[in-house]
Enzyme design. Structure first.
Site, short mmCIF file in Angstrom:
data_model
loop_
_atom_site.label_atom_id
_atom_site.label_comp_id
_atom_site.label_asym_id
_atom_site.label_seq_id
_atom_site.Cartn_x
_atom_site.Cartn_y
_atom_site.Cartn_z
N CYS A 1 -17.15 2.96 -26.38
CA CYS A 1 -18.43 3.67 -26.36
C CYS A 1 -18.95 3.86 -24.94
CB CYS A 1 -19.44 2.92 -27.21
SG CYS A 1 -18.91 2.83 -28.90
N GLY B 1 0.74 -1.25 0.00
CA GLY B 1 0.00 0.00 0.00
C GLY B 1 0.77 1.30 0.00
#
Ligand SMILES: *Cc1c(COP(=O)(O)O)cnc(C)c1O
Length: 434
Positions: free
Chosen positions: A362, A251
């Site tokens: 799209c 992290g």
């Protein structure tokens, strides 16, 4: 590496302009585009190895194991590269175990995380003889216990502790709060420990945490490490055997733009402070960490070709041949990537146009960057590089819009090789039954 900042990765540590062309180590990206086409993920070998070496040096003196988070970049060549350099792997699925085995990663350097391991995946990992299961719930522990007993084995386990600290990162990648689905609470862990004799198939060996991704401060880790130590102290009198290891998760953030992530040196110092010699633990612990993005984030770029410029009043849309199916981070998290022209002269253009850089998919969210200044003379056929795309890039890609996924290329010095072929139309329909 960037000197004044010391040690962390930045977008152009392993990619630089050479004779006016953006290059991965010594290979101009124009050469890769000519040979392999676009869109293509391009990785720098040094990009993975430099931060790994830095963590290894920072943890020297501790009994440590650095387990690369496979989900951040799971290409076999990348896994092999890191494994050969001494890394282990942190997995979240049976598919990732299959990959790690194919890449030749030794089983005793593998840990298995994730909230939803299936009995089949558990059996697969027990069979392989992995170092540890990071168990995230009591029902999961019960299933693992049964699977292990059936196989006549004992499963090595670390319980994943949810320390309830706020990692102060994007809500989608924050995992250490009580409200998140990850890990066990302190009370649950104490109860499991007290009832351990009821789990004949389980050998409790450690505690694990992972509080989130892209952490930009060490403070939440400092808090979480303290809470882990407190919990481990509480567990001592309850357990028949002392715990052998602690897995501190991954992290630590990287720089995409102008963030100030912690320096790896300071991160390692924090680990020493809590778990090193001066911490005076009753029993010395093996230390595991699970970095993903830290090792892979700035080691890769997504190389793409400009297709069209659409003028819209004050703003242009620059349509490129990579789409959100290739790199979904901007659409999924609104994350920021630097996007630069491969030819350096376009960086210093006197005519800049405010542009949205968009893909062909799209969906309106198929947008890599909004309102960026980009050279007005950039036209069809010019190459752009989406920087900091080595982590959660290809590994999160899909075939949406029935688009073939990009090729992946690994550069070392002056040479490069294709580590994943571009998908073909046949690949796209494999397994379908018309
Ligand atoms: C995703 C993940 C990691 C790696 O996170 P990064 O931010 O890429 O370092 C480590 N451990 C676990 C359990 C994870 O789920």
């Amino acid at each position: 590496m960037c000197e004044e900042q010391g040690t962390m990765t930045t977008p152009l540590d392993f990619f630089s302009y050479r004779s006016g062309i953006l290059s991965a180590e010594e290979v101009p990206l124009t050469r890769i585009a000519d040979d392999v086409g676009t869109p293509t993920y391009v990785y720098s070998t040094e990009g993975f190895l430099a931060p790994l070496r830095e963590l290894q040096a920072g943890l020297a003196g501790l009994d440590s194991l650095i387990c690369f988070a496979v989900k951040s970049n799971s290409n076999l060549a990348v896994l092999k590269l890191l494994s050969d350099a001494g890394a282990g792997m942190d997995l979240v699925s049976g598919g990732e175990l299959f990959r790690a085995q194919r890449a030749g990663v030794p089983s005793h350097r593998i840990v298995f995380s994730g909230v939803g391991k299936s009995p089949g995946e558990m059996a697969q990992a027990l069979e392989a003889g992995i170092f540890s299961f990071n168990v995230e719930s009591v029902p999961e522990l019960e299933v693992l216990n049964e699977v292990a007993i059936k196989m006549g084995l004992r499963a090595p386990v670390a319980l994943r502790f949810n320390p309830d600290v706020d990692a102060k990162t994007h809500p989608y990648i924050s995992t250490g709060l009580k409200k998140n689905k990850f890990g066990l609470e302190r009370k649950e862990i104490l109860a499991v420990a007290a009832g351990l004799h009821g789990y004949e198939g389980i050998e409790l060996r450690g505690i694990s945490i992972h509080i989130g991704s892209q952490l930009l401060s060490l403070k939440p880790l400092d808090d979480a490490f303290s809470r882990v130590r407190t919990l481990m102290k509480e567990l001592e009198p309850v357990l028949p055997e002392p715990l052998q290891f602690v897995d501190l998760g991954g992290g630590v953030g990287i720089r995409y733009d102008d963030e100030k992530p912690p320096r790896l040196k300071d991160y390692c110092k924090l680990i020493h402070k809590h778990f090193g010699a001066r911490a005076r633990l009753k029993h010395p612990l093996k230390i595991l960490i699970e970095p993903g993005r830290t090792l892979s984030g700035n080691s890769g770029v997504l190389l793409t070709e400009m297709m069209y410029r659409k003028k819209r009043g004050k703003k242009d849309f620059v349509v490129v041949d990579a789409g959100m199916n290739d790199l979904i981070r901007p659409a999924l998290y609104g994350s920021w990537h630097s996007i630069v022209p491969v030819e350096e002269r376009h960086r210093k253009s006197r005519q800049m146009r405010t542009s949205d850089i968009v893909g062909p998919v799209c969906e309106s969210s198929d947008c890599f960057a909004s309102d960026r200044p980009l050279a007005a003379e950039l036209e069809t056929g010019e190459l752009l590089a989406v920087l900091s795309s080595g982590a959660y890039g290809f590994s999160m890609s899909s075939n949406y819009n029935t688009r073939a996924r990009p090729a992946e290329v690994l550069v070392q010095g002056a040479s490069f090789r294709v580590i994943r072929e571009r998908e073909t139309y046949e690949d796209l329909i494999r397994g379908e039954n018309p």
